[in-house]
Scaffold this active site. Sequence first.
Site, short mmCIF file in Angstrom:
data_model
loop_
_atom_site.label_atom_id
_atom_site.label_comp_id
_atom_site.label_asym_id
_atom_site.label_seq_id
_atom_site.Cartn_x
_atom_site.Cartn_y
_atom_site.Cartn_z
N LYS A 231 46.84 16.02 77.19
CA LYS A 231 48.08 15.47 77.75
C LYS A 231 49.27 15.84 76.86
CE LYS A 231 47.58 11.29 79.56
NZ LYS A 231 47.22 9.84 79.73
N ARG B 109 50.40 14.87 90.11
CA ARG B 109 51.09 15.34 88.90
C ARG B 109 52.00 14.24 88.35
NH1 ARG B 109 53.78 21.03 89.63
NH2 ARG B 109 51.56 21.56 89.79
N GLY B 110 51.94 14.02 87.05
CA GLY B 110 52.72 12.97 86.42
C GLY B 110 54.18 13.33 86.27
N ALA C 138 44.81 19.28 85.49
CA ALA C 138 43.83 18.25 85.83
C ALA C 138 44.02 17.78 87.27
CB ALA C 138 43.96 17.08 84.87
N PRO C 139 42.92 17.45 87.97
CA PRO C 139 43.04 16.93 89.33
C PRO C 139 43.84 15.64 89.37
CG PRO C 139 40.75 17.48 88.78
CD PRO C 139 41.52 17.54 87.51
N ASP D 39 41.17 5.12 74.82
CA ASP D 39 41.63 5.54 73.50
C ASP D 39 42.02 7.02 73.55
OD1 ASP D 39 42.28 5.30 70.85
OD2 ASP D 39 40.22 5.29 70.11
#
EC number: 2.7.11.5
Length: 583
Positions: free
Chosen positions: A336, A319-320, A315-316, A371
Site C-alpha cells: 500500500k 480503487r482507493g 489489487a482487486p 497489522d
Amino acid sequence: MPRGLELLIAQTILQGFDAQYGRFLEVTSGAQQRFEQADWHAVQQAMKSRIHLYDHHVGLVVEQLRCITDGKSTDADFLLRVKEHYTRLLPDYPRFEIAESFFNSVYCRLFDHRSLTPERLFIFSSQPERRFRTIPRPLAKDFFPDHGWEPLLMRILSDLPLRLPWQNKSRDIRYIIAHLTETLGEDALPRCHVQVANELFYRNKAAWLVGKLTTPDGTLPFLLPIHRTDEGELFVDTCLTTTAEASIVFGFARSYFMVYAPLPAALVEWLREILPGKTTAELYMAIGCQKHAKTESYREYLCYLAESDEKFIEAPGIRGMVMLVFTLPGFDRVFKIIKDKFAPQKEMSAAHVRACYQLVKEHDRVGRMADTQEFENFVLDKRQIDPALMALLRQEAPEKITDLGEHIVIRHLYIERRMVPLNIWLEQVEGQQLRDAIEEYGNAIRQLAAANIFPGDMLFKNFGVTRHGRVVFYDYDEICYMTEVNFRDIPPARYPEDELASEPWYSVSPGDVFPEEFRHWLCADPRIGPLFEEMHADLFRADYWRALQTRIKEGHVEDVYAYRRRQRFSVRYGAISSTANSS
C-alpha cells in the site's frame, strides 16, 4: 577510521540491543501484576510503551555511533568489517535473530535507508536455520493423566504463578474435561497428555495458558483463557483445541501478547507445532517482536519472489482515494502506497494518514484491524511489474518513486495481510454465508467502537474477510477515537421540501456524525438491508454510539474475546455467575 574501531562499533550495537531487549522483558514481566490488579489502562499503556522501545533504543545507539566516529563518513569496506565483527558475536548469543534485525535498523537509521544490500545488512540470517530446534532449556512442562484428568488439571491450574484465588476451580476443571470428552471422545482421553508453556501469555483482560495436547492421532493446541471477576477471582472462560481456533487467537489483527521470552527463537519454534498455518513472521509478531517480524516478513517476500514468475498487479477491489494498493496474484500480502494527491473529498495530508497507521499499530486492535509493516526505499524490478500497474504508479505516486533503470525505488509503503474485500465477498455469497458476513461486519464495528475506535468510512470496501471468515477493517485514513466524534440525531425537517433539497437543512460541524445516514449505503442492497436491520439496527441510532462514548469516558475497558460467545463455558455449561459475566 582507525583499525579496531569496527569491533567497538559492533559491540556498541549489540550492547544497545541488549539494553532494548532488557527493557522489553522488564515491561513484559509486569503483565502478571497488571492482570492481578485489573489495571487495564496500564495494560494499554504498557503495550504502547513496549512498541516504542525498539525505535527509541535504535536512536540511542545511532547517537553513540556518531560520537564514536566523530560524525565522519564511513566507506563501504569499513561497514563490511563492522558487520563481520558483529556476525562473530552472534553464535553464542541467545537472541541472535533479533540482534540481526537491530543491526539492520541501526544501519538504516544511520544511512537513511540507502544502499540496502545483502553484503551490508542481514537480509538473510547469518546463523543456521532454526538453531533452537533443540531447545537448550525447557520452555514447557509435561503433565500425564496417570491418576485421571481431574488431578492432572488440578496440578496445571495450581502450578500457575497467579496469586489470586479461584472462583471455582473444580467447576472449571469439570468444564475442561467435558469439552475434551466432547472433542476427543471418552475412550481417547486417557491416552492423551498435555505439555504446558511455563509462561502465561497476557493480552487485554486475559492470561492465556498455552499448551499442546498430544492425542493418539496427533498434537492439538490446548488454550485456556483465564479471566478475573470484579472481585478478583480467577476463572477459565473456555478451552480451545483446534488449529483454526488457535490461529485466530494468534491472529494478525490482534494485539501482541505479553509473554516473557528470553529465548524468542525457541518459543517460536515451540509454538510452530500448534500453529502450522502461521509463518515465522506471524509467530514473532504474536509474541511482540514486531520489528524482527518485519525482517522475517521481508524474507518471506523475497523467497516467494525468487520462486515466482508472477507480475505485480493492482489489487482487486474498488480503487482507493488515498492509497494505491498492489499485490502478486499468489502472494498473501498487499503493498500500500500513499498517493501523492488524494480525491477532493479526502481533505487530509500524507502525514495524517501515516499517523492513523501508527495509531492502529499502538492501539488494541481487538481482532478487527490488520497489522502492517512499514518500509522505506523498497526496491522493485521493473520486469516484474505489470505495465498497467507501472502506469498507475507513475500517475498516482510519481513523487514516491525513483527510477533506477531496471528497478524502481518506492520511498515509502506498507505491507499488510491480503484479504478478500468485503464488498466482493458479499457479491459472491448467499444464504448462511451472507448472514454470517453481515453479522461479522456489525460485530467488527461494535468491537472497534467499544475499544474507542471509530472507523470513519464504514463502507464495505474498507473491510476484508480472512480465511477464517472474520471481518477485519483495513482502511485507516479516516480512523479516529470514539471520544473525538459528535454523534447527532438528524433534526426533524422544517418543511416537506427540506427532505428533497440537495443540501441539509441543519448545520454540520467538523466531527459531526449522523448514524441514521449509515442506513443509506449499508442497506441499499435488498439482499443485505433486511439482515442488517435485523441484527444491527442499533448502529443507526445516535444514542447507541453516545452510550458507548459514556462508558469509554467513564474508564470502562470492554472484554475482548478471541472466540465466539457460544464457546464460553458460561454459555455452554451454565452461568458462571452474574459477577463473572460482568467482569
